[in-house]
Motif scaffolding. Structure first.
Motif, mmCIF file in Angstrom:
data_model
loop_
_atom_site.group_PDB
_atom_site.id
_atom_site.type_symbol
_atom_site.label_atom_id
_atom_site.label_comp_id
_atom_site.label_asym_id
_atom_site.label_seq_id
_atom_site.Cartn_x
_atom_site.Cartn_y
_atom_site.Cartn_z
ATOM 1 N N UNK A 1 1.418 -9.024 -18.247
ATOM 2 C CA UNK A 1 0.992 -8.891 -17.145
ATOM 3 C C UNK A 1 -0.493 -8.729 -17.330
ATOM 4 N N UNK B 1 -3.203 -6.948 -17.222
ATOM 5 C CA UNK B 1 -3.451 -6.175 -16.925
ATOM 6 C C UNK B 1 -3.207 -5.223 -18.378
ATOM 7 N N UNK C 1 -0.248 -4.428 -19.124
ATOM 8 C CA UNK C 1 1.245 -4.315 -19.346
ATOM 9 C C UNK C 1 2.420 -5.352 -19.167
ATOM 10 N N UNK D 1 6.038 -5.906 -17.821
ATOM 11 C CA UNK D 1 7.082 -6.284 -16.904
ATOM 12 C C UNK D 1 8.556 -6.629 -16.988
ATOM 13 N N UNK E 1 7.286 -1.864 -16.912
ATOM 14 C CA UNK E 1 7.312 -1.349 -15.385
ATOM 15 C C UNK E 1 8.991 -2.031 -15.722
ATOM 16 N N UNK F 1 3.732 -1.989 -2.910
ATOM 17 C CA UNK F 1 4.881 -3.062 -3.053
ATOM 18 C C UNK F 1 4.527 -3.494 -1.727
ATOM 19 N N UNK G 1 -1.033 -10.769 -5.212
ATOM 20 C CA UNK G 1 -1.013 -9.518 -6.066
ATOM 21 C C UNK G 1 -1.962 -9.412 -6.430
ATOM 22 N N UNK H 1 -3.570 -4.463 -11.157
ATOM 23 C CA UNK H 1 -2.168 -5.659 -10.214
ATOM 24 C C UNK H 1 -1.192 -5.120 -11.274
ATOM 25 N N UNK H 2 -0.523 -4.961 -12.108
ATOM 26 C CA UNK H 2 0.455 -4.793 -11.826
ATOM 27 C C UNK H 2 1.221 -2.734 -11.442
ATOM 28 N N UNK H 3 0.456 -2.877 -10.944
ATOM 29 C CA UNK H 3 0.389 -2.175 -10.093
ATOM 30 C C UNK H 3 1.037 -2.556 -7.902
ATOM 31 N N UNK I 1 3.571 -4.784 -6.713
ATOM 32 C CA UNK I 1 4.347 -6.330 -6.502
ATOM 33 C C UNK I 1 4.221 -6.636 -4.736
ATOM 34 N N UNK J 1 10.040 -12.238 -6.764
ATOM 35 C CA UNK J 1 9.137 -11.193 -6.925
ATOM 36 C C UNK J 1 8.023 -11.159 -8.533
ATOM 37 N N UNK J 2 6.763 -10.801 -7.605
ATOM 38 C CA UNK J 2 5.924 -11.579 -9.083
ATOM 39 C C UNK J 2 6.440 -9.985 -10.336
ATOM 40 N N UNK J 3 7.104 -8.882 -10.296
ATOM 41 C CA UNK J 3 7.849 -8.568 -11.756
ATOM 42 C C UNK J 3 8.766 -9.292 -12.146
#
Lengths: 756, 756
Positions: free
Chosen positions: A475, A477, A479, A481, A512, B232, B244, B255-257, B259, B517-519
């Motif tokens: 990501x 930022x 981080x 996934x 994550x 979420x 997101x 952004x990584x917080x 989903x 999803x984005x994760x």
């Protein structure tokens, strides 16, 4: 009392060895985590299973018409709904599995083989209607005699479960039907000659009762067989891919037409690898066109899912006067339950696994009888075997007047030791665990008081490798996934994520992790065999290398240089005067090209090894036979403890289960061959009211087969407790116990008899 | 009537160009597909929004206390709950976005700028309680004068929406506040000199009303702001990653917080790129600790989400007597709605996009006024501009007595043409579309009867590239799971999966695509800009190459040779005499090592181009001004039609929307500056009762920027209809229409006036 690990490595880590809060912690403590029973669909219906009241009977007929006619009943299935499976076998991860046996355990074919054996299933608008419908199914039985104990089942006149088994009690193939599914023989050196030369020979017999994994969450599954032929399953499983494979084979459909979503799991310990409800819910769903939820009651879990084998084990060892083992012989007969395929293989391999024994022979028998099909339970098969072996070792120490630690050190398995089943150990940490025990505060604190005793035992289990896949995206930022296919039972989201964080030089919290369904990640084997932190962790390390290499290229693009010129160290990319932290570089990724995505898959045939040593102090109440654990220390080689708190948790949990097995737990059978205690009120697992805090000492002898030296730690700690407890009981009251559980009535009886 | 594509390529494909059943087809027709409104949590609460009754007013105070005090109301939020966003901008995919504007559109700050503008939101136990709570919120307004038409808003004395805008109507920066957010100028050649030399000059003014995308599914979102700080979101969006990003920026969290799970989407057409409910539901969830669901009513969709701009366009062209264009000048004023950032950029670029015009100038103005903030709508900005340009072209053809196809062919944009905003076209297919029109059965069938006329117009839109990621795993049954980040609006699961299938030589059905999803997948830009089949398809092609290369290595391992020796052709791996189909090799994968997982990410700055030509036959009822479409053919260059049925569907759907825009659709404003027709009963979109089947002709001029020659096709077909319809109306009744919609009252009036 948990201190820092005792490390035999000089490597320094930034993330590994720390104790971050687990990624899924909040969801677990607030109740937001989604377990299978939380999965809900508006048109979902509920399935229940009709189970046999008899431990052994021929099914003469099943009449489901009255159930089918009930308002609100949407589907009824029996074994007739299975596709043709006769003579079909499938490779399901642990060798070829007879699919008809697997199916027959889920919905009985022509016979029921244990009390609780599934016969038919009903899907209805609600659970109560489904239960009422079960009561309307008429089954005609021809009741047959039952056999419940492994030695009885090996007798010539024993009731026969499967007509096609032909192995006799000498391991030879004969003409007569028997209950023996498998005979194994492992041998090295010249056992008989060596035994002749021994100064001391000890031979003893041991018996252990069936015990259950006793996970808190019962089996529960939801299946939706979609109109387009695609089957979706949500379930509590240790391995989504293994579940997918079993379901596809049982239903004879392509694996890619099954998607398994592994929900959170409330304990497995080996008991949630085999399918029970999933294919049955699928059959019901196909019939009624709706999602079907099935949830077991506790008695169904005890009576119809797999306990670990009851066992009969005979061990004979020969040693020199100085305590050097020179010969060992073992005979193991393990209860497979109703169908072949028990834990005799690993049990036989583990019997002498803790010692360097050049002359050894092990005969193992896998025996069918009228109890539920056994399944893996934490170090499957090892606890029974090592209870026997370590008890004999302790008796040898007592006989020779040698400290048991010294006796173990004199004989300890080490790098180069050849185990009886063939493999030669690489660097292992048993000696270091024994040294840690020897210098521990516990061992050096005298135990005083009447009826008190101390015992010690070693234990062993493998780390299997197999296949794991992960993928990861960066990501912007800073981080990452991480997708993984390993279901998280013991905190592996975190222990796997930490290995990726270490590799990238970022914080554990900046990875994550997410456990995803079988469509969304590469094939990954079960969470079991102490493999997840080891093998999926290895995949996480490798995906980290993949990302690092891509990020070096991006840095090179920014600095207009070759990627080889970019160095990575401690989370920083640098080249000449330029440097960027991982986060700084991540922030620049959008402008440097395509998203950075990594993937890694591993397949390791290697099996590595984890040893532990336990010390137990206890007090026996001679009036009642009740044992109170006073102090308990579990010592284990973790290779590298990724998250020490979770390693401690595994050591504590395993020890507690081992103590329960040692002292209380058993399938208690009534005269009619049915279980008397199929509830948590009657099947006594130890709780925090029964035990002291379990102390732990982590030893770190790096595993040469893993870049961070990781060894899986989950299973070994259940192995030593029975022998450690038995030895402590002997030292407390002079009585040697050869049978598990060493429950108050049995111990009281033994004490009483010893006084005669 | 849909025939085979007219292809300009001799490449043969196995999968591309076939018409498999879409992978998500069953779920869509049985209702199993999960839309956001199907997302359910046991403790979920419901959010509703209080909206302004005034088109322009200062908010003097908001008193939410009575609402907050209501039993069953769990949270109330207003713009005070936004973090500090003043002067913050963020790159959100399409240039820098002012975050305070974006937030202000979702919960008004100090002023309301249009009727329906959100002011406060409430979360309550049920929707009815939430609505009741809204009625208890007291807002004091100072009502301000409103402006609704773009030319009015550019006047010196117009009511001012934003005090900080300073661009005057000449495009100069001044001291006085204005409503002009942006002025653009594109110019090439010497327009004035060329215009002087023209034999014929035509200059006309055009006006178009605001129209809405009118997707069937209203905006709906669920947000859960977890106790661990992780947010979420489940929502209906064209781009999960863009959602997101917007949410993270608005809430000022990493952004990584966040989903975002993109649920199925019931239409978007550009209107589901910007967030509306997601951040508001998040704010409510943070306050009440529960999942919050928000679903718009249809009037909210019309009044408070983004229509496409109303516009004023002036076009002047100069041509030779023979019909060769030599100069063009355009002036476009587009309505941005309440906040800056409209469609003026692409509108200005597209004005002259269909012709080769060496001397051209375009002035464009983005103008704020008291209507909802405009958003993209299928080829955003192009339809307004090209309606004007193509109408002038048709008038030129009529004036010179040249067939409009010949006029277009004489001037058609082609490889090497430089567009007014700079880019030079690579190989494009406009000429081929015109040729297809010329030889079409439709064009060659005379149209007879009174009040009937035929019109033709060309159209253009870009294919943007941007970023897409996919990953793929090989199942050992010979199928492939494909993960993608592109939400599937128009069948792109299938069109992307088919490109992977072609690359691997397997059936389309053997690729299982999944939008995640984005994760769970690498960053992927929005489904928009006609990019998904083009750009995500390119990523699918590349992941296919990745898998092929890995599979060649596996085959080499089996055959004990170098990977380079293994050839791949048509789904078969071979080397000397050995060969294995993809499926045969897949079945052997478990024994050859780790699972095979591929990944590919692309980032393409290139924007490619798609042209279309439409032919319309219609009949005008001179008594009422009602137009009946008799026959309609949409011709378009698809580059390579991956799934011809979906290309046809896009051509048909786009044409229908364009016809609706041409004839009926408009935001009809009452005297109080509020919308009179904010419902599907009153806002007339054409249905199957209004229109004949739209015929299509697919032309395939391969796109040189894509390995399979793909061009995105989704947007271009909305562009030609208004000019084609207007020309047909002229040919039917001799009246030239310069304003959309050409609805019965307006056309009747024009016909009546023409008879005076």
């Amino acid at each position: 009392m948990n201190g820092s690990p005792i490390s035999y490595s000089d490597k320094k880590y930034k993330v590994l060895g720390t104790r971050p809060i687990r990624h899924d912690g909040t969801d677990k403590v607030t109740g937001r985590a989604i377990y299978t029973n939380d999965v809900f669909f508006p048109d979902m219906v509920h399935g229940k299973i009709l189970r046999s009241p008899h431990p052994h009977a021929r099914i003469k007929s099943i009449d489901t018409s009255a159930a089918e006619a009930m308002d609100g009943v949407l589907a009824v299935v029996t074994s007739k709904d299975w596709p043709e499976l006769k003579d079909k076998v499938a490779e399901l991860g642990e060798g070829a599995v007879n699919l008809a046996d697997l199916a027959g355990n889920l919905l009985a074919m022509d016979k029921v083989l244990y009390k609780g054996h599934a016969i038919a299933a009903v899907a209805a608008r609600d659970v109560h209607l489904a239960e009422e419908a079960l009561s309307k199914i008429k089954v005609e039985y021809e009741v047959l005699p039952a056999v419940l104990w492994v030695q009885d089942a090996m007798q010539d006149d024993a009731p026969i479960l499967h007509e096609h088994l032909r192995t006799d009690h000498m391991g030879k193939l004969g003409d007569k039907p028997t209950n023996i599914a498998t005979h194994l023989l492992f041998e090295q050196g010249d056992v008989d000659a060596a035994m002749e030369k021994a100064d001391v020979v000890i031979e003893r017999e041991f018996k252990t009762a069936s015990v259950h994994q006793a996970y808190i969450e019962p089996h529960n599954s939801v299946a939706l067989w979609n109109e387009d032929g695609h089957l979706k399953i949500w379930t509590s499983t240790q391995g989504a891919f293994t579940c997918r494979h079993q379901v596809a084979e049982l239903l004879q459909i392509p694996i890619s037409s099954v998607t398994v979503t592994p929900c959170e799991i409330g304990g497995g310990f080996g008991g949630k690898i085999s399918v029970y409800l999933e294919p049955v819910a699928a059959l019901l769903s196909r019939k009624c066109g709706r999602p079907v939820k099935m949830v077991m009651q506790r008695d169904e879990v005890f009576e119809a899912t797999g306990p670990t084998p009851g066992s009969y084990v005979r061990v004979k060892i020969g040693a020199t006067r100085e305590g050097k083992l020179i010969a060992g012989e073992g005979y193991l007969a393990y209860d497979a339950g109703a169908y072949p395929g028990g834990m005799i293989g690993p049990g036989s391999m583990c019997l002498f696994s803790c010692v360097d024994l050049p002359n050894a022979r092990v005969n193992g028998y896998d025996v069918c009888l009228n109890k539920p099909k056994t399944q893996a339970y934490r170090a499957p098969g090892a606890t029974q075997a090592i209870f026997a072996f370590e008890s004999v070792m302790n008796e040898l120490a007592d006989t020779l007047g040698i400290c048991p630690i010294e006796l173990h050190l004199k004989n300890a398995a080490k790098e180069g030791t050849r185990r009886v089943d063939g493999p030669i150990y690489p660097r292992v940490g048993l000696v270091e665990c024994l040294e840690a025990a020897k210098s521990s505060e516990h061992w050096n604190t005298p135990l005083e008081g009447p009826n008190r005793g101390r015992g010690l035992a070693a234990g062993f289990w493998f780390n299997i490798g197999l296949k794991s896949s992960v993928s990861a995206t960066v990501n912007h930022d800073g981080t990452v996934n991480l997708l993984e296919g390993s279901t998280d039972i013991g905190g592996t989201r975190t222990s796997v994520a930490m290995q990726l964080a270490e590799t990238l030089g970022i914080a554990a919290e900046d990875v994550h992790p997410k456990v995803v369904d079988t469509d969304s990640v590469g094939y990954t084997d079960v969470t079991g065999g102490s493999r997840t932190t080891f093998a999926t962790g290895l995949a996480a390390y490798e995906v980290g290398l993949d990302l690092r290499q891509q990020l070096c290229q991006r840095a090179a693009m920014l600095w207009d240089c070759d990627a080889e010129e970019v160095k990575f160290d401690q989370g920083t990319f640098s080249r000449n005067g330029d440097s960027l932290t991982f986060r700084q570089l991540a922030e620049k990724l959008p402008e440097t090209g395509e998203p950075v995505v990594g993937r890694a898959s591993i397949s390791k045939d290697v099996s590595t090894n984890a040893f532990g040593v336990h010390i137990c102090d206890l007090e026996v109440d001679p009036e009642t036979g009740k044992v109170r654990i006073l102090r308990y220390t579990a010592i284990q080689d973790a290779g590298k403890a990724i998250h020490p708190s979770y390693v401690e948790g595994q050591l504590q949990g395993g020890a507690v289960q081992g103590i329960g097995w040692a002292l209380n737990e058993e399938y208690y059978y009534k005269d009619d061959a049915t279980m008397a205690n199929a509830s948590f009120l009657d099947y006594r697992i130890p709780t925090c009211y029964d035990l002291p805090m379990i102390d732990t000492i982590i030893v770190e002898v790096p595993n040469p087969d893993h870049p961070y030296g990781v060894r899986g730690v989950g299973e070994t700690p259940i192995v030593p407790p029975p022998a450690a407890v038995a030895s402590a009981i002997y030292h407390a009251c002079g009585v040697r116990m050869f049978e598990l559980p060493m429950s108050p009535p049995k111990l009281w009886k033994a004490i009483s008899e010893s006084k005669k």
